[in-house]
Design an enzyme around this catalytic site. Structure first.
Site, PDB file in Angstrom:
ATOM      1  N   ASP A  21      -6.428  -3.991  11.370  1.00  0.00           N
ATOM      2  CA  ASP A  21      -5.432  -3.664  12.391  1.00  0.00           C
ATOM      3  C   ASP A  21      -5.424  -4.773  13.447  1.00  0.00           C
ATOM      4  O   ASP A  21      -6.477  -5.190  13.916  1.00  0.00           O
ATOM      5  CB  ASP A  21      -5.816  -2.315  13.024  1.00  0.00           C
ATOM      6  CG  ASP A  21      -4.862  -1.910  14.137  1.00  0.00           C
ATOM      7  OD1 ASP A  21      -3.751  -2.468  14.198  1.00  0.00           O
ATOM      8  OD2 ASP A  21      -5.244  -1.021  14.935  1.00  0.00           O
ATOM      9  N   ASP A  29      -2.173  -3.947   9.401  1.00  0.00           N
ATOM     10  CA  ASP A  29      -0.829  -4.525   9.408  1.00  0.00           C
ATOM     11  C   ASP A  29      -0.875  -5.946   8.871  1.00  0.00           C
ATOM     12  O   ASP A  29      -1.943  -6.475   8.563  1.00  0.00           O
ATOM     13  CB  ASP A  29      -0.263  -4.488  10.839  1.00  0.00           C
ATOM     14  CG  ASP A  29      -1.312  -4.900  11.867  1.00  0.00           C
ATOM     15  OD1 ASP A  29      -1.897  -5.982  11.677  1.00  0.00           O
ATOM     16  OD2 ASP A  29      -1.595  -4.125  12.819  1.00  0.00           O
ATOM     17  N   ASP A 207       5.212  -0.788  -9.928  1.00  0.00           N
ATOM     18  CA  ASP A 207       4.723   0.581  -9.805  1.00  0.00           C
ATOM     19  C   ASP A 207       5.367   1.482 -10.864  1.00  0.00           C
ATOM     20  O   ASP A 207       6.581   1.401 -11.096  1.00  0.00           O
ATOM     21  CB  ASP A 207       5.093   1.078  -8.399  1.00  0.00           C
ATOM     22  CG  ASP A 207       4.459   2.411  -8.054  1.00  0.00           C
ATOM     23  OD1 ASP A 207       3.233   2.457  -7.924  1.00  0.00           O
ATOM     24  OD2 ASP A 207       5.201   3.404  -7.913  1.00  0.00           O
ATOM     25  N   GLU A 281       2.054  -1.547 -13.858  1.00  0.00           N
ATOM     26  CA  GLU A 281       1.230  -0.346 -13.826  1.00  0.00           C
ATOM     27  C   GLU A 281       1.881   0.611 -14.821  1.00  0.00           C
ATOM     28  O   GLU A 281       2.881   1.265 -14.513  1.00  0.00           O
ATOM     29  CB  GLU A 281       1.210   0.283 -12.430  1.00  0.00           C
ATOM     30  CG  GLU A 281       0.244   1.458 -12.379  1.00  0.00           C
ATOM     31  CD  GLU A 281       0.687   2.621 -11.486  1.00  0.00           C
ATOM     32  OE1 GLU A 281      -0.184   3.386 -11.076  1.00  0.00           O
ATOM     33  OE2 GLU A 281       1.895   2.768 -11.225  1.00  0.00           O
TER      34      GLU A 281
END
Ligand code: GLC
Ligand code: CA
Length: 567
Positions: A21, A29, A207, A281
């Site tokens: 972070d 981030d 994905d 995947e």
């Protein structure tokens, strides 16, 4: 740049929300990732795969994408993404981004348009909207279940306020499945691919790559609940025969139609300069069908999840290695090896946890890192992190909510990374981390693992050394498959032993007792070839491993790498 860099690459998965972070809001981030590029470079990896950081309501960790061509404010903005790509490239790291083509978030502009439009409209045909069954359409169009639990259909309210059609969602109800029969879906995803390719990304992780084409969408399945349990990586109490029978024909996965999409995508990747790659995947069954995704005009790699569910057991591992290498050789694709990811338990935990789990995890990693092909490392795996037993009140995974807490979900493996030993939140954030970090993680922090015997140090060494071994193989091994094959040695029960070329040998003892192994017994050929006495231990997963007077001492749950020293 070496050609086809991805074939033997070490690719590191960053789950951005839990990595670093930068602004104290408790969530990782992109600026945070930028600040840790030095750490990743030191680790020796070739590429970073970033889990989604796109605009998203974040109901499924960002895999519910509301705008695939923009950055969610929680992660930063497009400038940060550009700067991450640029800075990674400056230090020789490649960037792979996630693409989520099976579904869009219900916050996506298209879904809002679909809701505002009438049944049968063009806007609805981008998704799978159907009327329900029963007198008032109150029964879903078919009996499929969501992989996250509960039904795979949700009913909407029409504009006049009445209950109306249903839409399909194989995952959360906020992730509406896209209809790949609609050409608009094709062109929108092509725009997304080009958008990121133009920004310089080196590849895509795709994905649910096996899910885009659906068949027989209005037909009931004979055992919908059994089917979703069979599809879950975290369900282990199902008989193997039952599972295999259910998985052998899944109406929404691995349909022939997906391949046309990837042939089209491949032409796009190939039209860009540099070597852009893709990894699917696609957990399909039987695994011989998986290599159909990596035929020469389709994708470059497919995750091999054999090791993600493997025990530390010699026969199973040997069979999985042989099967994988044989199958990928048929299509001339490289193998891949995955030990864990953001959807699975962490490796140490899966192998039993505690000191023994950690020992096995170290041994398993060294075995994996010496195999031909590419490796994927999930952030924190290199630190030997375990799953965290989170309080239910902290959980965020839709799996937890959709199964009403029966399945705890995947949050335990998504707890942020501990960087410093004594800082607040271990240096992850100056604020409150989005998932609580355990108070016993100081020893596991990056800062605490500077000693050569640490988990992290072992990963660093193996990642660097596997490159040297690969270069050595490329120089010295003849024949087309020489550098990508391995040769098994006859070894005692519970021990895996192989050589790659003349100068590398691996021994893995999966037994819970020590094994003493005279090298001449296992490597007679190598002894004759003039190597006798030249072997040295290059790396080992436990400190007690040794090679003395040409006899190997293999402690329990230990992998050891031997290299032959120059004479
Ligand atoms: C993939 C992702 C997982 C996500 C699912 C739905 O399996 O790895 O995290 O929940 O797709 O998008
Ligand atoms: Ca932040």
């Amino acid at each position: 740049m070496s050609s086809q860099w991805w074939r033997e690459a070490a690719i590191y998965q960053v789950y951005p929300r839990s990595f670093q972070d930068s602004n104290g809001d408790g969530e990782g981030d992109l600026k945070g990732v930028i600040s840790r590029l030095g750490y990743l470079k030191d680790l020796g990896i070739d590429a970073i795969w970033l889990s989604p950081f796109y605009t998203s309501p974040n109901n499924d960790g960002g895999y519910d994408v509301a705008d695939p061509r923009d950055v969610d404010p929680r992660f930063g903005n497009l400038k940060d993404a550009e700067s991450l790509i640029e800075k990674a490239h400056e230090i020789g790291l490649k960037i792979i981004v996630d693409i989520v083509p099976n579904h869009f978030s219900t916050e996506h502009r298209w879904f809002k348009e679909a809701l505002a439009s009438n049944p049968g409209s063009q806007a609805r045909s981008r998704f799978h909207f159907f009327d329900g069954r029963g007198v008032d359409g109150e029964i879903p169009p078919n009996n499929w279940c969501s992989i996250f639990g509960g039904p795979a259909w949700t009913r909407v309210r029409e504009n006049d306020g009445s209950l109306g059609q249903w839409y399909l969602h194989l995952f959360d109800s906020t992730q509406a499945d896209l209809n790949w029969e609609n050409p608009e879906v094709w062109s929108d995803f092509e725009s997304t691919l080009r958008f990121w390719l133009d920004k310089g990304v080196d590849g895509f992780r795709i994905d649910v790559a096996h899910g885009l084409a659906k068949e027989e969408i209005l037909k009931d399945h004979r055992d919908p609940e059994g089917l979703t349990r069979a599809l879950r990586l975290d369900v282990s109490d199902m008989a193997r025969e039952e599972r295999e029978s259910l998985l052998s024909d899944v109406p929404f996965f691995d349909r022939e139609g997906v391949h046309e999409i990837y042939r089209r995508w491949r032409r796009i990747f190939d039209s860009y300069p540099g070597e852009r790659m893709s990894v699917a995947e696609a957990w399909v069954h039987p695994s011989s069908r998986a290599v159909r995704y990596v035929r020469s005009d389709e994708l470059h790699q497919i995750f091999n999840f054999d090791f993600l569910i493997a025990e530390w057991e010699a026969n199973f591992l040997k069979a999985a290695i042989d099967k994988t290498l044989t199958e990928v050789a048929e299509v001339s694709a490289p193998a891949t090896w995955v030990l864990c990811n953001h959807d699975s338990p962490r490796l140490v935990s899966r192998l039993g946890g505690g000191e023994v789990g950690r020992k096995k995890a170290r041994a398993m990693a060294l075995l994996t890192h010496a195999l031909p092909g590419g490796i994927y490392i999930y952030q924190g795996e290199e630190l030997g992190l375990e799953d965290v037993a989170l309080p239910d009140s902290a959980r965020q995974d839709p799996v937890f909510f959709r199964t009403k807490g029966v399945d705890k979900g995947r949050d335990g493996a998504r707890v942020p990374i501990p960087w410093q030993a004594n800082e607040k939140s271990y240096g992850f954030s100056t604020g409150q981390p989005w998932l609580p970090m355990p108070d016993y993680w100081s020893e596991l922090s990056v800062e605490s693992q500077s000693k050569p015997e640490s988990h992290l140090a072992m990963y660093r060494q193996s990642i660097h050394l596997r490159k040297e071994i690969k270069e050595d193989l490329e120089k010295n091994v003849e024949g087309e498959n020489g550098a990508t094959s391995l040769h098994w040695l006859t070894s005692p029960k519970g021990v895996l032993a192989f050589t790659r070329g003349e100068n590398f040998a691996l021994f893995a003892n999966t037994n819970d007792h020590e094994i003493l192994l005279p090298l001449a017994d296992v490597m007679p050929g190598h002894a004759r070839a003039g190597h006798r006495g030249n072997w040295i231990v290059a790396l080992s997963s436990s400190r007690e491993a040794a090679l003395v007077a040409e006899t190997l001492t293999l402690p329990p749950h230990t992998t050891i790498w031997l290299r032959s020293a120059p004479k």
